[in-house]
Write an enzyme that holds these catalytic residues in place. Structure first.
Site, PDB file in Angstrom:
ATOM      1  N   TRP A 105       0.812  -1.220   0.000  1.00  0.00           N
ATOM      2  CA  TRP A 105       0.000   0.000   0.000  1.00  0.00           C
ATOM      3  C   TRP A 105       0.846   1.272   0.000  1.00  0.00           C
ATOM      4  O   TRP A 105       0.533   2.240  -0.692  1.00  0.00           O
ATOM      5  CB  TRP A 105      -1.006  -0.006   1.157  1.00  0.00           C
ATOM      6  CG  TRP A 105      -2.116  -0.984   0.889  1.00  0.00           C
ATOM      7  CD1 TRP A 105      -2.413  -2.103   1.604  1.00  0.00           C
ATOM      8  CD2 TRP A 105      -3.065  -0.935  -0.202  1.00  0.00           C
ATOM      9  NE1 TRP A 105      -3.479  -2.754   1.022  1.00  0.00           N
ATOM     10  CE2 TRP A 105      -3.895  -2.072  -0.065  1.00  0.00           C
ATOM     11  CE3 TRP A 105      -3.271  -0.065  -1.267  1.00  0.00           C
ATOM     12  CZ2 TRP A 105      -4.932  -2.345  -0.969  1.00  0.00           C
ATOM     13  CZ3 TRP A 105      -4.309  -0.332  -2.167  1.00  0.00           C
ATOM     14  CH2 TRP A 105      -5.118  -1.454  -2.008  1.00  0.00           C
ATOM     15  N   ASP A 152      -1.705   6.388   6.604  1.00  0.00           N
ATOM     16  CA  ASP A 152      -2.790   5.533   6.114  1.00  0.00           C
ATOM     17  C   ASP A 152      -3.102   4.500   7.206  1.00  0.00           C
ATOM     18  O   ASP A 152      -2.295   3.612   7.467  1.00  0.00           O
ATOM     19  CB  ASP A 152      -2.329   4.837   4.820  1.00  0.00           C
ATOM     20  CG  ASP A 152      -3.375   3.876   4.250  1.00  0.00           C
ATOM     21  OD1 ASP A 152      -4.423   3.678   4.885  1.00  0.00           O
ATOM     22  OD2 ASP A 152      -3.120   3.319   3.158  1.00  0.00           O
ATOM     23  N   LYS A 177     -12.552  -1.899   6.004  1.00  0.00           N
ATOM     24  CA  LYS A 177     -11.770  -2.888   6.736  1.00  0.00           C
ATOM     25  C   LYS A 177     -12.257  -3.021   8.175  1.00  0.00           C
ATOM     26  O   LYS A 177     -12.539  -4.102   8.643  1.00  0.00           O
ATOM     27  CB  LYS A 177     -10.285  -2.513   6.728  1.00  0.00           C
ATOM     28  CG  LYS A 177      -9.719  -2.183   5.354  1.00  0.00           C
ATOM     29  CD  LYS A 177      -9.402  -3.410   4.519  1.00  0.00           C
ATOM     30  CE  LYS A 177      -9.210  -3.120   3.042  1.00  0.00           C
ATOM     31  NZ  LYS A 177      -8.035  -2.356   2.680  1.00  0.00           N
TER      32      LYS A 177
HETATM   33  C1  PLP Z   1      -7.511  -1.592   1.465  1.00  0.00           C
HETATM   34  C2  PLP Z   1      -6.451  -0.575   1.664  1.00  0.00           C
HETATM   35  C3  PLP Z   1      -6.325   0.550   0.826  1.00  0.00           C
HETATM   36  C4  PLP Z   1      -7.163   0.764  -0.407  1.00  0.00           C
HETATM   37  O1  PLP Z   1      -8.503   0.859  -0.186  1.00  0.00           O
HETATM   38  P1  PLP Z   1      -9.479   1.285  -1.416  1.00  0.00           P
HETATM   39  O2  PLP Z   1     -10.656   1.800  -0.686  1.00  0.00           O
HETATM   40  O3  PLP Z   1      -9.729   0.024  -2.186  1.00  0.00           O
HETATM   41  O4  PLP Z   1      -8.768   2.296  -2.217  1.00  0.00           O
HETATM   42  C5  PLP Z   1      -5.350   1.482   1.118  1.00  0.00           C
HETATM   43  N1  PLP Z   1      -4.533   1.323   2.172  1.00  0.00           N
HETATM   44  C6  PLP Z   1      -4.613   0.256   2.999  1.00  0.00           C
HETATM   45  C7  PLP Z   1      -3.680   0.159   4.160  1.00  0.00           C
HETATM   46  C8  PLP Z   1      -5.573  -0.724   2.764  1.00  0.00           C
HETATM   47  O5  PLP Z   1      -5.657  -1.784   3.586  1.00  0.00           O
END
Ligand code: PLP
Length: 363
Positions: free
Chosen positions: A104, A173, A197
């Site tokens: 990521w 993030d 998530k």
């Molecule tokens: C799932 C995830 C993303 C991307 O999520 P989207 O909504 O599909 O863009 C970005 N960063 C992390 C750490 C993730 O687990």
């Protein structure tokens, strides 16, 4: 559907939601707050919805102890929209530091390089994303606009226990571990998390941003990409992801009932520690991640005998243990243990893994 027909869902995202949250949503679906309609069908400017938005924000603020000089935004769209919105909104000097520790952050760094000069503070590619260079040895460009890192690398199964101690604005993030434990928000300039998530269904991104960041000057931006414009309208610049906000609100209430984030942390650590301990004690399964960076949210593991992976997944599914396949870039298995995953689910998984290894004559 009765409780007994629900499977144990270890998917990385969209991920399991607590059953109590789903039940509450089901009860209120047709007739929310005695309005004779669902929350999905009501105007986002109605007093009931605005009140929901305010309560939801207040609950998030209390769960995370968010200081008053931070703004909370409920945005539409994927987490990865932030990979470009961050450099678009924060770039001043034209340079930014990125800690690249997994898939990521790798993607975030690549996307950001369209707007700013990206300097890699560390690069875990050298270790196949199994470890992270100690933060005191990171290469930081002075005067950079921010230092970006990914708190939990969902695909690779690496997590930072605490943010690096540096004198730069930290941008983080937290898509796959926000709300899994208490954090000190004041250490960050900006935190974001996609909802699918550990927060709500897919479709929303939460942003927690220090107010002075909003005052940074930037070039011409679309209004929907402009943090200051979004903050000024308090997440109502556009029709917000109203059902996601409602579901997040139910999740926040559930978290409060569970005892808040310290209680979640204790539960999450006990789940992941149990699973890692079992894997480490086995000569059939392995986890290669540097122990100090092992994720409490996403436990990646391999079978030494790769030929058995398919049958592992099939039998697991048959036993009601679903979505254990690892990300295609890493292979093997991944058990995601977000807040909604019970201790019972982890016990059942370990039991299954133990049975499976015995079937293959491992003692
Ligand atoms: C799932 C995830 C993303 C991307 O999520 P989207 O909504 O599909 O863009 C970005 N960063 C992390 C750490 C993730 O687990």
């Amino acid at each position: 559907m009765s409780h007994s027909q629900r499977v144990f869902n270890f998917g990385a995202g969209p991920a399991a939601l607590p059953e109590a949250v789903l039940q509450k949503a089901q009860q209120e679906l047709l007739n929310w707050k005695q309005l004779g309609m669902s929350v999905m069908e009501i105007s986002h400017r109605s007093k009931e919805f605005v009140q929901l938005l305010e309560t939801t924000e207040a609950d998030l603020r209390s769960l995370l102890a968010i200081p008053s000089n931070y703004r909370v935004l409920f945005l539409h769209g994927p987490a990865r929209a932030q990979f470009s919105m961050i450099p678009m909104n924060l770039t001043q000097s034209g340079r930014a530091n990125y800690a690249v520790t997994g898939m990521w952050s790798e993607m975030a760094a690549k996307e950001a390089s369209k707007w700013t000069e990206v300097s890699r503070a560390c690069d875990s590619r050298d270790t196949d994303y199994l470890s992270v260079l100690d933060a005191k040895d990171w290469q930081l460009v002075d005067g950079a606009d921010y230092l970006y890192f990914t708190a939990n690398e969902t695909v690779n199964g690496l997590e930072f226990l605490s943010p690096p101690h540096v004198e730069q604005d930290l941008v983080c993030d937290m898509t796959s571990n926000l709300l899994s434990r208490p954090i000190d928000v004041s250490r960050y300039a900006l935190i974001f998390a996609g909802s699918q998530k550990n927060i709500a269904p897919a479709g929303m991104t939460l942003l927690i941003v220090r107010e002075d960041i909003l005052a940074r000057e930037h070039g011409l931006l679309a209004q929907v990409d402009d943090y200051a414009a979004l903050a000024e309208k308090r997440s109502l610049l556009y029709t917000p992801p109203s059902f996601c906000i409602y579901m997040a609100g139910l999740m926040f209430s559930w978290l409060k009932e569970q005892g808040g984030l310290s209680a979640m942390q204790a539960r999450n650590l006990s789940k992941s520690n149990k699973l890692y301990k079992f894997i480490d004690s086995s000569s059939f399964y392995s986890n290669q991640v540097d122990k100090q960076y092992r994720s409490s949210m996403n436990v990646v593991f391999h079978l030494y005998d790769k030929a058995l992976e398919l049958s592992f997944l099939e039998q697991a599914k048959h036993a009601g243990l679903c979505a254990l396949k690892g990300h295609r870039s890493v292979g093997g298995m991944r058990a995601s243990l977000y807040n909604a995953i019970s201790i019972e689910a982890v016990d059942r998984l370990i039991e299954f893994m133990d049975d499976f290894q015995h079937q293959h004559n491992v003692v």
